[in-house]
Design an enzyme around this catalytic site. Structure first.
Site, PDB file in Angstrom:
ATOM      1  N   PRO A  39       0.812  -1.223   0.000  1.00  0.00           N
ATOM      2  CA  PRO A  39       0.000   0.000   0.000  1.00  0.00           C
ATOM      3  C   PRO A  39       0.843   1.269   0.000  1.00  0.00           C
ATOM      4  O   PRO A  39       1.797   1.392   0.756  1.00  0.00           O
ATOM      5  CB  PRO A  39      -0.810  -0.117   1.298  1.00  0.00           C
ATOM      6  CG  PRO A  39       0.029  -0.975   2.191  1.00  0.00           C
ATOM      7  CD  PRO A  39       0.714  -1.954   1.283  1.00  0.00           C
ATOM      8  N   ASP A  78      -2.315   2.995   2.173  1.00  0.00           N
ATOM      9  CA  ASP A  78      -1.810   3.030   3.548  1.00  0.00           C
ATOM     10  C   ASP A  78      -2.120   4.423   4.105  1.00  0.00           C
ATOM     11  O   ASP A  78      -1.494   5.404   3.716  1.00  0.00           O
ATOM     12  CB  ASP A  78      -0.301   2.774   3.535  1.00  0.00           C
ATOM     13  CG  ASP A  78       0.233   2.398   4.905  1.00  0.00           C
ATOM     14  OD1 ASP A  78      -0.563   2.325   5.851  1.00  0.00           O
ATOM     15  OD2 ASP A  78       1.452   2.186   5.015  1.00  0.00           O
ATOM     16  N   TRP A 514       3.221   0.184  10.617  1.00  0.00           N
ATOM     17  CA  TRP A 514       3.776  -0.938   9.856  1.00  0.00           C
ATOM     18  C   TRP A 514       3.006  -2.231  10.133  1.00  0.00           C
ATOM     19  O   TRP A 514       3.045  -3.161   9.325  1.00  0.00           O
ATOM     20  CB  TRP A 514       5.253  -1.122  10.181  1.00  0.00           C
ATOM     21  CG  TRP A 514       6.089  -0.001   9.630  1.00  0.00           C
ATOM     22  CD1 TRP A 514       6.576   1.067  10.314  1.00  0.00           C
ATOM     23  CD2 TRP A 514       6.506   0.178   8.278  1.00  0.00           C
ATOM     24  NE1 TRP A 514       7.280   1.892   9.478  1.00  0.00           N
ATOM     25  CE2 TRP A 514       7.255   1.379   8.221  1.00  0.00           C
ATOM     26  CE3 TRP A 514       6.324  -0.562   7.106  1.00  0.00           C
ATOM     27  CZ2 TRP A 514       7.817   1.851   7.042  1.00  0.00           C
ATOM     28  CZ3 TRP A 514       6.892  -0.084   5.932  1.00  0.00           C
ATOM     29  CH2 TRP A 514       7.615   1.096   5.903  1.00  0.00           C
ATOM     30  N   GLN A 564      12.381  -1.323   2.294  1.00  0.00           N
ATOM     31  CA  GLN A 564      11.302  -2.153   2.822  1.00  0.00           C
ATOM     32  C   GLN A 564      11.812  -3.495   3.356  1.00  0.00           C
ATOM     33  O   GLN A 564      11.014  -4.277   3.892  1.00  0.00           O
ATOM     34  CB  GLN A 564      10.236  -2.390   1.750  1.00  0.00           C
ATOM     35  CG  GLN A 564       9.559  -1.119   1.282  1.00  0.00           C
ATOM     36  CD  GLN A 564       8.898  -0.349   2.412  1.00  0.00           C
ATOM     37  OE1 GLN A 564       8.354  -0.929   3.342  1.00  0.00           O
ATOM     38  NE2 GLN A 564       8.955   0.973   2.335  1.00  0.00           N
ATOM     39  N   TRP A 568       8.113  -3.073   5.096  1.00  0.00           N
ATOM     40  CA  TRP A 568       6.987  -3.923   4.695  1.00  0.00           C
ATOM     41  C   TRP A 568       7.381  -5.384   4.523  1.00  0.00           C
ATOM     42  O   TRP A 568       6.652  -6.284   4.942  1.00  0.00           O
ATOM     43  CB  TRP A 568       6.391  -3.366   3.404  1.00  0.00           C
ATOM     44  CG  TRP A 568       5.106  -4.020   2.995  1.00  0.00           C
ATOM     45  CD1 TRP A 568       3.983  -4.176   3.748  1.00  0.00           C
ATOM     46  CD2 TRP A 568       4.821  -4.618   1.724  1.00  0.00           C
ATOM     47  NE1 TRP A 568       3.011  -4.828   3.026  1.00  0.00           N
ATOM     48  CE2 TRP A 568       3.500  -5.108   1.778  1.00  0.00           C
ATOM     49  CE3 TRP A 568       5.551  -4.766   0.548  1.00  0.00           C
ATOM     50  CZ2 TRP A 568       2.892  -5.743   0.696  1.00  0.00           C
ATOM     51  CZ3 TRP A 568       4.944  -5.389  -0.530  1.00  0.00           C
ATOM     52  CH2 TRP A 568       3.632  -5.869  -0.448  1.00  0.00           C
ATOM     53  N   LYS A 601      19.899  12.060  -2.485  1.00  0.00           N
ATOM     54  CA  LYS A 601      18.521  11.700  -2.215  1.00  0.00           C
ATOM     55  C   LYS A 601      17.620  12.887  -2.533  1.00  0.00           C
ATOM     56  O   LYS A 601      17.938  14.028  -2.231  1.00  0.00           O
ATOM     57  CB  LYS A 601      18.368  11.302  -0.741  1.00  0.00           C
ATOM     58  CG  LYS A 601      17.014  10.708  -0.404  1.00  0.00           C
ATOM     59  CD  LYS A 601      16.984  10.223   1.035  1.00  0.00           C
ATOM     60  CE  LYS A 601      15.629   9.606   1.376  1.00  0.00           C
ATOM     61  NZ  LYS A 601      15.588   9.121   2.775  1.00  0.00           N
ATOM     62  N   LYS A 604      12.338  17.907  -0.919  1.00  0.00           N
ATOM     63  CA  LYS A 604      11.823  19.238  -1.217  1.00  0.00           C
ATOM     64  C   LYS A 604      12.790  20.320  -0.769  1.00  0.00           C
ATOM     65  O   LYS A 604      12.975  21.330  -1.432  1.00  0.00           O
ATOM     66  CB  LYS A 604      10.467  19.424  -0.529  1.00  0.00           C
ATOM     67  CG  LYS A 604       9.345  18.583  -1.135  1.00  0.00           C
ATOM     68  CD  LYS A 604       8.032  18.812  -0.414  1.00  0.00           C
ATOM     69  CE  LYS A 604       6.929  17.951  -1.008  1.00  0.00           C
ATOM     70  NZ  LYS A 604       5.645  18.120  -0.273  1.00  0.00           N
TER      71      LYS A 604
END
Length: 984
Positions: A39, A78, A514, A564, A568, A601, A604
């Site tokens: 999700p 999610d 999670w 993840q 996840w 990386k 903003k």
């Protein structure tokens, strides 16, 4: 080409004709290929990384559907947790939990839901735009009541197994968010930083004795810390029991430190005595801060501990029982005081006089602490150190290790089951199995499952304040009342009757977000409340089934980003094994992060965010899909650069251009039947090569995709598209132009048609666009599927030894041409200049004159000779590639010079034709005006060749009355030439 418009037309076609659902209906009753959609966290606008993950999911689902599997694809959102809460706090201008509670939990959670509901359509639009086919009409949403009820049921199973417990432990604490984090959340937020460490000298209380040495004068124990904010909470020091320590004398003072750390002391000193750590256990020292609550019988003493090392510091560890796992355990062992000097907001409390309400992790507070240490003559020195420090994975605030009462899942008890389950998983990249993921499982910690927040799944445990009895609820029915919204604050008002007669209140926590995502195999089906086996009350020995999808567990395939592994991927495995199930997924593709072009990386704050919508609108969704499938291996980081998207687009345009080339020569009045392609018999070796090349690509692509080697599969197809354009079409132009030769046209149609099938899972728009053109304008068959995505995957064919020889010949052919072109370049001789001869040791397995004719045309030479030795004469230049070599005769005779000039004339005439918009079938008359005798002679000698190549019916030289439609002034061999053309 307007890619946005082209792809939008295809999207409209898919929607109007309901193509996605037709692919599902077409495979009803077929074997299931189970896919889980991890999700998306719906807390901000989509990023380029969302595109990467979604196309890697889509490719396999599309491929398996074309292979005849039924692939149910249920979208997931999610929607809970800190990611959403922080966005709402930012929107409302909140700075802390106090602001939320003042605003009201009900109104705050209402804003959280509103934020999610506003963002879901944005993600839906992005998902549709990139061609990711997934059911978004019936998604699983983690904030839904059904989903929450399943989470409660799962937690109840864990409770019943005795694996859910409450304890007072050190947790990674975010003072900004006001909650603890789990170990897998902690793992996602480390950054390497430079900050001050302090060396301190703690005065030994006088009249204490080490063996025969009594401390009467100034004596100090040296310690060290990178977290000065923990010093007010100091209650003890730790040394290594068997480590070597020394008592040294410097400037009339004594200091104790590890024997291996003399560099701590600056300047000359004298060693008075050596001893082991165990010899000074129990030695008392004076407190750093005068805090009476911390002054107990066991405080401010030295204790032995096995976690002390000699690698850094002084070999003496400062202990603050409430701010570190080792510290906490030592405090428990020796009954040290467990009292906080820092509150949950990350500020010093009233116990730390003079520092009350100061934020502990700031430069200002650190300076004040250092000044205090100087004033008290406790500071020895400061030192800048680089080390990894944990930050909140969402708000980016520095974490502190903080003792808290919390609820934990005893994951350590199922550790071996987790390790065994991992053994059955196919990881891509493979090294993750025993590496990043395997190592994580080897060091697994109990799961801190509760959060002291608001927008999340409520923790379903109620406690009686009278008798302290606790009860875990596994369904809404157990509550004995109708639940409209199970979120806070409404669920907080639901009280239960205790056996003692008291009123049980819910523990005021929400669950780790999670846990929401890790429970999705069960939550998406509202298991066990909606199922085909009605009596199931436990997961043991059961398969998850419901009326819509016969088998939803385990997944055959999942894909997400590399982080993840501790997110996840881990929680999926943990929840399933906790429910006594096998691994919830069989195959997993781990994706590298998408970075900016410099390897940073994206964020903003740095201003390096790439808008996926802008890129897709500019180059099309297929270009970005093809980029992710071919740029590098899935697990490698992607340095996103727009120029790489252009390269991907160019490769896709090769196929579009090949189809456009086909349209020049195909007779649209005489359409082709699929049967003509299926029963195609070819005699020409170039046609044979392309069909063998096609079959070989089909086989390699299928084998790669069956192993989830997506990049390998994409690159194999990419090479075929290049061979079709750069080799087959390039070498077949003369044959394709002949009206009598229809076989080459059929071979070209078959290859383009089959390539569209191979590309369909990768680039669904490009494939559909070409397929619809074939279906409507080329094929005569009326019963063709209405979409390329309703076509079946190709059946692979075996490649014979004779076929292999043809493939190997073309490899040799390309090697020969490549070496020849390199020789020309190194000799500074243009390809348009004919040369007399090349010699080579390259021997083709098929003795066909066609290979030699290609070499002569490509290298523009008159003859080719197969020889065994290299001629080292000055006029010969030789290039090598391994054992293969080619020698080029660079001598240019007057005849060759004239022929070269004629080819320059042809080149510039063709350029003018193109600029004038002339089609290949348009005939022209041409006039060449020049004062160069050499160019005039070249035109006259090669007039017939120039006529045939340029499509001219008549050539004029220096004709003053020639009325040109278009003309151009150019230079040939540094001589001015005016070319004029007019349509016949």
């Amino acid at each position: 080409m307007d890619f946005k418009e082209k792809e939008q037309k295809i999207l409209d076609f898919w929607k109007k004709e309901d193509i996605f659902k037709k692919t599902l209906r077409a495979t009803d009753g077929a074997p299931e290929f189970v896919f889980y959609d991890g999700p998306i966290t719906v807390n901000a606008e989509p990023g380029i990384h969302h595109v990467e993950a979604r196309v890697y999911k889509d490719i396999i689902a599309r491929y398996k559907t074309m292979r005849g599997f039924h692939v149910a694809r249920k979208n997931g959102w999610d929607t809970h947790g800190l990611p959403v809460e922080l966005q709402v706090e930012k929107k409302l201008g909140f700075k802390s939990k106090k602001d939320i509670e003042k605003y009201g939990i009900a109104e705050f959670n209402k804003e959280c839901r509103k934020t999610v509901d506003e963002l879901i359509p944005v993600f839906r639009t992005m998902t549709e735009r990139i061609g990711y086919w997934i059911d978004m009409d019936n998604p699983y949403i983690t904030y839904s009541s059904d989903y929450i009820e399943t989470l409660w049921w799962i937690l109840k199973q864990i409770w019943d197994e005795g694996l859910l417990y409450e304890d007072f432990k050190i947790v990674p604490w975010c003072s900004r968010c006001g909650t603890g984090l789990s170990s897998h959340e902690l793992a996602q937020g480390y950054e390497n930083i430079r900050e001050n460490s302090v060396y301190i000298k703690l005065k030994v209380r006088p009249n204490q004795k080490i063996e025969d040495l009594v401390f009467k004068k100034d004596a100090y124990i040296l310690s060290w810390t990178t977290t000065p904010w923990t010093l007010p909470g100091n209650v003890a020091l730790a040394v290594g029991k068997k480590m070597d320590y020394v008592l040294i004398e410097k400037d009339d003072k004594n200091f104790i430190l590890a024997k291996s750390r003399p560099s701590v002391i600056e300047g000359p000193y004298k060693i008075i005595k050596e001893f082991k750590g165990k010899d000074i256990e129990g030695l008392e020292y004076e407190a750093i801060f005068d805090i009476k609550d911390l002054q107990t019988e066991n405080s401010y003493k030295i204790y032995c501990a096995d976690f002390v090392t000699e690698q850094d510091g002084t070999g003496v560890v400062h202990i603050a029982s409430m701010y570190g796992n080792d510290d906490f355990d030592l405090g428990t062992k020796y009954n040290l005081p467990k009292i906080h000097t820092v509150n949950e907001e990350g500020k010093f409390n009233k116990l730390v006089t003079g520092f009350e309400e100061k934020q502990v992790k700031t430069k200002e507070t650190e300076k004040d602490l250092v000044d205090y240490l100087k004033e008290k003559d406790i500071l020895l020195k400061q030192e800048l150190v680089s080390h990894d420090y944990p930050f909140c994975w969402r708000c980016k605030s520095p974490l502190i290790y903080y003792a808290k009462q919390s609820w934990f899942i005893k994951v350590t008890e199922i550790q071996q089951k987790l390790i065994r389950a991992n053994e059955k998983i196919n990881w891509l990249p493979e090294h993750l199995k025993e590496g990043r993921f395997g190592e994580w499982l080897n060091g697994v910690k109990d799961w801190a499952i509760t959060r002291e927040r608001y927008w999340g799944t409520p923790f379903p445990v109620w406690r009686c304040p009278s008798c302290n009895k606790t009860k875990c609820i596994g369904s809404f029915e157990e509550l004995g009342q109708k639940i409209v919204d199970p979120h806070r604050p409404y669920i907080d008002d639901v009280n239960l009757v205790c056996e003692c007669g008291g009123s049980m209140k819910r523990e005021p926590y929400v669950l780790d977000v999670w846990f929401d995502s890790g429970s999705m195999p069960f939550g998406q089906a509202h298991f066990p409340f909606k199922q085909t086996f009605s009596s199931a009350k436990t997961m043991k020995d059961k398969q998850i089934k419901n009326s819509n999808h016969p088998e939803l567990f385990p997944a055959d395939y999942i894909a997400e980003a590399i982080d993840q592994t501790r997110g996840w991927f881990y929680t999926l495995l943990a929840v399933s094994v906790l429910l006594d199930q096998e691994s919830p997924y069989k195959n997993v593709v781990c994706l590298g992060h998408v970075l900016d072009s410099k390897g940073n990386k994206m964020s903003k704050s740095k201003g390096n965010i790439v808008s996926p919508n802008e890129i897709i609108d500019k180059y099309g969704a297929d270009a970005i899909r093809w980029y992710f499938f071919t740029i590098n291996q899935p697990g490698d980081p992607k340095r996103f650069d727009e120029k790489d998207i252009k390269k991907s687009l160019f490769q896709l345009l090769l196929l579009e251009n090949s189809f456009s080339f086909l349209n020049f020569y195909i007779d649209n009045k005489k359409k082709i039947s699929i049967n003509d392609l299926d029963n195609l018999k070819v005699a020409h070796i170039l046609d044979q090569w392309l069909l063998i090349r096609l079959a070989d690509t089909q086989k390699q692509t299928t084998l790669a995709l069956d192993k989830f080697e997506i990049v390998k599969a994409a690159r194999v197809v990419d090479e075929l598209v290049g061979d079709l354009s750069y080799s087959y079409i390039h070498w077949s132009r003369t044959r394709l132009k002949k009206d009598s030769d229809k076989t080459s046209i059929l071979v070209l149609v078959k290859t383009i048609y089959e390539i569209t099938k191979l590309l369909a899972p990768f680039t669904p728009f490009t494939s559909e666009h070409i397929y619809q053109n074939l279906r409507n304008n080329v094929f005569s068959d009326k019963n063709l599927p209405e979409s390329i995505h309703l076509e079946k995957w190709l059946e692979t064919k075996e490649i014979t030894e004779e076929d292999r020889k043809i493939l190997e010949d073309v490899v040799l052919l390309k090697t020969l041409i490549g070496l020849g072109l390199r020789a020309r370049k190194n000799s500074n001789i243009k390809v348009r200049q004919p040369l007399s001869e090349i010699r080579s040791n390259i021997n083709f397995k098929n003795k066909t004159p066609f290979w030699e004719s290609i070499v002569r045309d490509e290298l523009n030479v008159k003859t080719i000779k197969l020889v065994n030795s290299i001629d080292n004469s000055p006029e010969w230049i030789t290039e090598k590639d391994g054992s293969c070599w080619i020698s080029l005769n660079t001598s240019i005779t007057p005849e060759l010079k004239e022929e070269g000039l004629s080819r320059e004339v042809i080149r510039h005439t063709q350029i003018l034709r193109k600029e004038a918009g002339k089609m290949p079938q348009d005939k022209i008359k041409t006039n060449y005006c020049t004062s160069s005798p050499g160019i005039v002679s070249a035109i006259k000698k090669h007039e017939s060749y120039i006529l045939s190549v340029t499509g001219s019916t008549e050539i004029f030289i220096n004709e003053p009355d020639f009325a040109s439609d278009h003309q151009s002034d150019i230079l040939i061999d540094d001589q001015p030439v005016k070319i004029g053309i007019k349509k016949v």
